[in-house]
Motif scaffolding. Sequence first.
Motif, short mmCIF file in Angstrom:
data_model
loop_
_atom_site.label_atom_id
_atom_site.label_comp_id
_atom_site.label_asym_id
_atom_site.label_seq_id
_atom_site.Cartn_x
_atom_site.Cartn_y
_atom_site.Cartn_z
N VAL A 1 -4.71 -0.12 -0.97
CA VAL A 1 -4.93 0.90 0.07
C VAL A 1 -5.32 0.22 1.38
N LYS A 2 -6.27 -0.70 1.32
CA LYS A 2 -6.66 -1.43 2.53
C LYS A 2 -5.59 -2.42 2.95
N GLY A 3 -4.90 -2.99 1.94
CA GLY A 3 -3.87 -3.97 2.25
C GLY A 3 -2.70 -3.38 3.01
N VAL A 4 -2.33 -2.15 2.66
CA VAL A 4 -1.20 -1.50 3.35
C VAL A 4 -1.50 -1.33 4.83
N GLU A 5 -2.76 -1.10 5.13
CA GLU A 5 -3.11 -0.87 6.52
C GLU A 5 -2.91 -2.11 7.38
N ASN A 6 -3.17 -3.29 6.80
CA ASN A 6 -2.99 -4.51 7.60
C ASN A 6 -1.72 -5.27 7.25
#
Length: 465
Positions: free
Chosen positions: A121-126
Amino acid sequence: MAISGTGNLHRALSGYRCSRSAMVWSLVGLLLLLQLYSLASRRNVVRGDIQLHVSRHPLVRELEQVEEENIQVPPPKKKKSPHAAKRRRKRSANLIDEFLDENSQIRHVFFPDMRSAVDPVKGVENGSHHYYPGKIWLDTEGNPIQAHGGGMLYDERSNTYYWYGEYKDGPTYRAHKKGAARVDVIGVGCYSSKDLWTWKNQGIVLAAEQTNETHDLHKSNVLERPKVVFNEKTGKYVMWMHIDDANYTKASVGIAISDYPTGPFEYLRSQRPHGFDSRDMTIFKDDDGVVYLIYSSQDNSELHIGPLTDDYLDVQPDMRRILIGQHREAPALFKYQGTYYMVTSGCTGWAPNEALAHAAESIMGPWETMGNPCIGGNKMFRLATFFAQSTFVVPLPGIPGSYIFMADRWNPAELRNSRYVWLPLIVGGPPDRPLEYNFGFPPWPRVSIYWHKKWRLPSSWKVSK
């Protein structure tokens, strides 16, 4: 006259023997030349194949730039953990001993804590989409993925990958003093993804039996290495798995079916395939739709392989014994340009060991051993398969000769905290080891598994639609 005739006869016979010997050696020389020419031609093909492979996909060059590891074994401590103490050492401690010691000062190297978890979830953002072998891998709900000893199904009807594996989110214990570490059977977990990185939990698709102690799936038994294939003729999703009792004496395969990849799966039965004991196993679906069962047998001293029936619910009588006496398990098969490849591990329980790659022109054999496919890390990393064990190989459509090597880094002290080691596997380049039972080098390109602390798939790669 008689003496003279006898001498002429001896000379004639002697000349015949010499001529025959010369003919035999000439034929041997011709065969050697043909073999060398064949090898040279094949190597040119292999070299051309890998050059074309690299020119089309520059990321391959990036993945081949492996990382080295320089992990130092800490000085010995007074108190050893039970797992490490059981290993009788004739020399000083090595990295495998440290790996098995839950009290090791460098345990964080092999099992990083939750603070470094891979969060999609956090990885998709960056825009991350990087794999971190050995780190905790979270699903889209923020929970550690539970799909150990798993297999992958690409479902063409939904253009989705489904990852099935052992759901081990329970306490680790021993059924008796000398028993292996275990977790009560919970069931088979299933996760879905469009990109092989972001995984959604689809729940338990085959659940354990809680009350009926005679059932194969009773929680006190063993369910390992589930693999699923789709049968186009019947429209069913078929799961095969290793079924055993707590003492590993049942040694059977189990079969279940479902109308959907996300289950629920209906358990049908267990059996000993071809009448033999079966432990670590996998299934492989060939290009013609025929599915093969491959399993460790004869107390893990050899592998057996044979086709399934058209409905994928049973084995056919035809079976071959392969790698006899080599004590290999955890088979993971794949195919490239008409050649069948397989990665296996040794039989050392939860402890890691050296992987070997094998190849064959026919899936039924004969199979030749090509050597250790691991590259990078350090010598101990390579001899321990990066402290992991093979479970499956995932093809990457659109990148010829490129795959994902799926492996498990087992944690016998806390099996639910076992990790996933996914690494790039590339077929290409000349082999570096001669055949064990034949003349010369194999006619197949080398299988290489490259170590990376962090790596990614090509940004342009997408699931086929």
